[in-house]
Scaffold this motif. Sequence first.
Motif, PDB file in Angstrom:
ATOM      1  N   UNK A 261      67.090  37.342  50.099  1.00 27.19           N
ATOM      2  CA  UNK A 261      67.193  38.106  49.378  1.00 27.19           C
ATOM      3  C   UNK A 261      69.421  38.240  50.122  1.00 27.19           C
ATOM      4  N   UNK A 262      68.617  38.441  51.726  1.00 28.89           N
ATOM      5  CA  UNK A 262      70.259  38.628  52.020  1.00 28.89           C
ATOM      6  C   UNK A 262      71.485  37.232  51.874  1.00 28.89           C
ATOM      7  N   UNK A 263      71.101  36.310  51.991  1.00 29.22           N
ATOM      8  CA  UNK A 263      71.946  35.012  51.182  1.00 29.22           C
ATOM      9  C   UNK A 263      72.431  35.553  49.968  1.00 29.22           C
ATOM     10  N   UNK A 264      71.561  35.451  48.969  1.00 32.79           N
ATOM     11  CA  UNK A 264      72.076  35.857  47.896  1.00 32.79           C
ATOM     12  C   UNK A 264      72.963  37.253  47.534  1.00 32.79           C
ATOM     13  N   UNK A 265      72.577  38.507  48.336  1.00 28.72           N
ATOM     14  CA  UNK A 265      73.726  40.052  48.771  1.00 28.72           C
ATOM     15  C   UNK A 265      75.052  39.402  49.320  1.00 28.72           C
ATOM     16  N   UNK A 292      63.557  30.566  55.961  1.00 26.86           N
ATOM     17  CA  UNK A 292      64.122  30.178  54.099  1.00 26.86           C
ATOM     18  C   UNK A 292      65.278  30.945  53.476  1.00 26.86           C
ATOM     19  N   UNK A 293      66.560  30.398  53.448  1.00 29.31           N
ATOM     20  CA  UNK A 293      67.527  31.096  52.673  1.00 29.31           C
ATOM     21  C   UNK A 293      67.516  30.205  51.562  1.00 29.31           C
ATOM     22  N   UNK A 294      67.058  29.324  50.765  1.00 29.28           N
ATOM     23  CA  UNK A 294      67.233  28.896  49.376  1.00 29.28           C
ATOM     24  C   UNK A 294      66.573  29.890  48.384  1.00 29.28           C
ATOM     25  N   UNK A 295      67.468  30.260  47.342  1.00 27.84           N
ATOM     26  CA  UNK A 295      67.271  31.377  45.985  1.00 27.84           C
ATOM     27  C   UNK A 295      66.753  29.720  45.058  1.00 27.84           C
ATOM     28  N   UNK A 296      65.300  29.651  44.803  1.00 28.89           N
ATOM     29  CA  UNK A 296      64.966  28.866  44.361  1.00 28.89           C
ATOM     30  C   UNK A 296      64.469  29.265  42.874  1.00 28.89           C
ATOM     31  N   UNK A 297      64.306  30.718  42.645  1.00 30.88           N
ATOM     32  CA  UNK A 297      63.535  30.916  41.546  1.00 30.88           C
ATOM     33  C   UNK A 297      64.869  31.066  40.245  1.00 30.88           C
ATOM     34  N   UNK A 298      64.471  31.070  38.898  1.00 33.94           N
ATOM     35  CA  UNK A 298      65.009  30.801  37.572  1.00 33.94           C
ATOM     36  C   UNK A 298      65.656  32.809  37.742  1.00 33.94           C
ATOM     37  N   UNK A 340      74.984  39.174  35.245  1.00 39.89           N
ATOM     38  CA  UNK A 340      76.646  38.238  34.796  1.00 39.89           C
ATOM     39  C   UNK A 340      76.616  37.531  36.613  1.00 39.89           C
ATOM     40  N   UNK A 341      76.700  38.321  37.297  1.00 42.92           N
ATOM     41  CA  UNK A 341      76.710  38.158  38.811  1.00 42.92           C
ATOM     42  C   UNK A 341      75.728  37.213  39.046  1.00 42.92           C
ATOM     43  N   UNK A 342      74.135  37.112  38.941  1.00 44.64           N
ATOM     44  CA  UNK A 342      72.927  37.262  39.717  1.00 44.64           C
ATOM     45  C   UNK A 342      73.101  35.652  38.895  1.00 44.64           C
ATOM     46  N   UNK A 343      73.568  34.733  37.259  1.00 44.02           N
ATOM     47  CA  UNK A 343      73.584  33.719  37.219  1.00 44.02           C
ATOM     48  C   UNK A 343      74.955  32.654  37.886  1.00 44.02           C
ATOM     49  N   UNK A 344      75.944  33.548  38.205  1.00 47.42           N
ATOM     50  CA  UNK A 344      76.562  32.287  39.238  1.00 47.42           C
ATOM     51  C   UNK A 344      75.980  32.134  40.546  1.00 47.42           C
ATOM     52  N   UNK A 345      74.796  32.904  40.855  1.00 47.90           N
ATOM     53  CA  UNK A 345      74.980  32.798  42.311  1.00 47.90           C
ATOM     54  C   UNK A 345      73.944  31.954  42.901  1.00 47.90           C
TER      55      UNK A 345
END
Length: 345
Positions: A261-265, A292-298, A340-345
């Motif tokens: 979550x921190x990397x995504x934020x 882990x650091x990778x956001x793998x979820x849809x 919109x932003x969540x689709x980009x990260x």
Amino acid sequence: MELKTLTLNGAAGRSDILIRRTLIGEAAERCLAVFAPSRVHIVTDSNVAPLYLEMLAKQFALPVTSTVLPAGEEHKRLSTVEGIYHDLLKAGMTRKDLVIALGGGVVGDITGFAASSFLRGVPLCQIPTTLLAQVDSSVGGKTGVDLPEGKNLVGAFYQPRLVLIDPNLLSTLPTKTVADGMAEVVKYGCIANREILDMIFRDDIQEVVSECVRIKRDVVQQDEHDTGLRMILNFGHTIGHACEKLENYVGLTHGQAVSIGMVAAMRLSNELGAPEDLTPPLTAILQKCGLPTELKHDREAIFEALLSDKKKFGATVNFILVRKFGKADIVPVEAGRLHELIRKI
Ligand code: GLY
């Protein structure tokens, strides 16, 4: 080693937080300097009890009883609290007697809630035994349990009068549990003091714990009831909680989810105007901590989970952004923009 003492002046009273290696060996003495109980009840879990329960109980020249909960987040529910009330009644506990929470975040949250509500409130001492509990959950008075609908939906703000933090207790933890707490430590480095990001690798855990607790104390003192500044402690938690939920709270630990979550934020912080991309250094630090650091979820599923978690905020989600290590901003983001932003990260 020098004893570090921090005081948190809460609305309903003060909380003294003591930090020093080997402190658990003088826990009774420290408690009796603050409380005047006729009996003591210790709540712990099946992981911690074999390590420290007897050693702690034996220090008191008073009747001591205990509740040993089965370990695990799945027991953080109302029926467990009810079981503790029955044990407290059976032990003859009164409003003057002392409840001790000896364990990690789950034990602390459940026991804190039981202490806040039993006889409308009995004195509480927290002795946190995990890194996550030492730097975060034992300090600041958040207590509570989960409901089938979500985490921490029932609870109370209830400051422990005393928190005893002994960093030596961390030496018996599995590596994965230490990594879990490291996510919260890195969080403090991101939101309040970038020095912590170097301290982590200097191998002085007492220094790291003390600085994290100092930051938490300062934040909670300014916003005990979580209506403003305290939200910065949720850096990485908004998307982290969404990931935990999508994994049914079993696929990821809390720290792993917060790390992702921190990397995504941080990516969101870039989208919203960070002068420099801090994602690579943050990712490197978290990976070095074994997280882990990778956001793998849809991304659509993340967005849905995030909105349901935050529905109390209506159409706007308060996002915690870090545009510079050591400083956090609370930025309200409208739901459509967030989508919109969540689709980009
Ligand atoms: N763990 C976040 C808080 O105490 O507010």
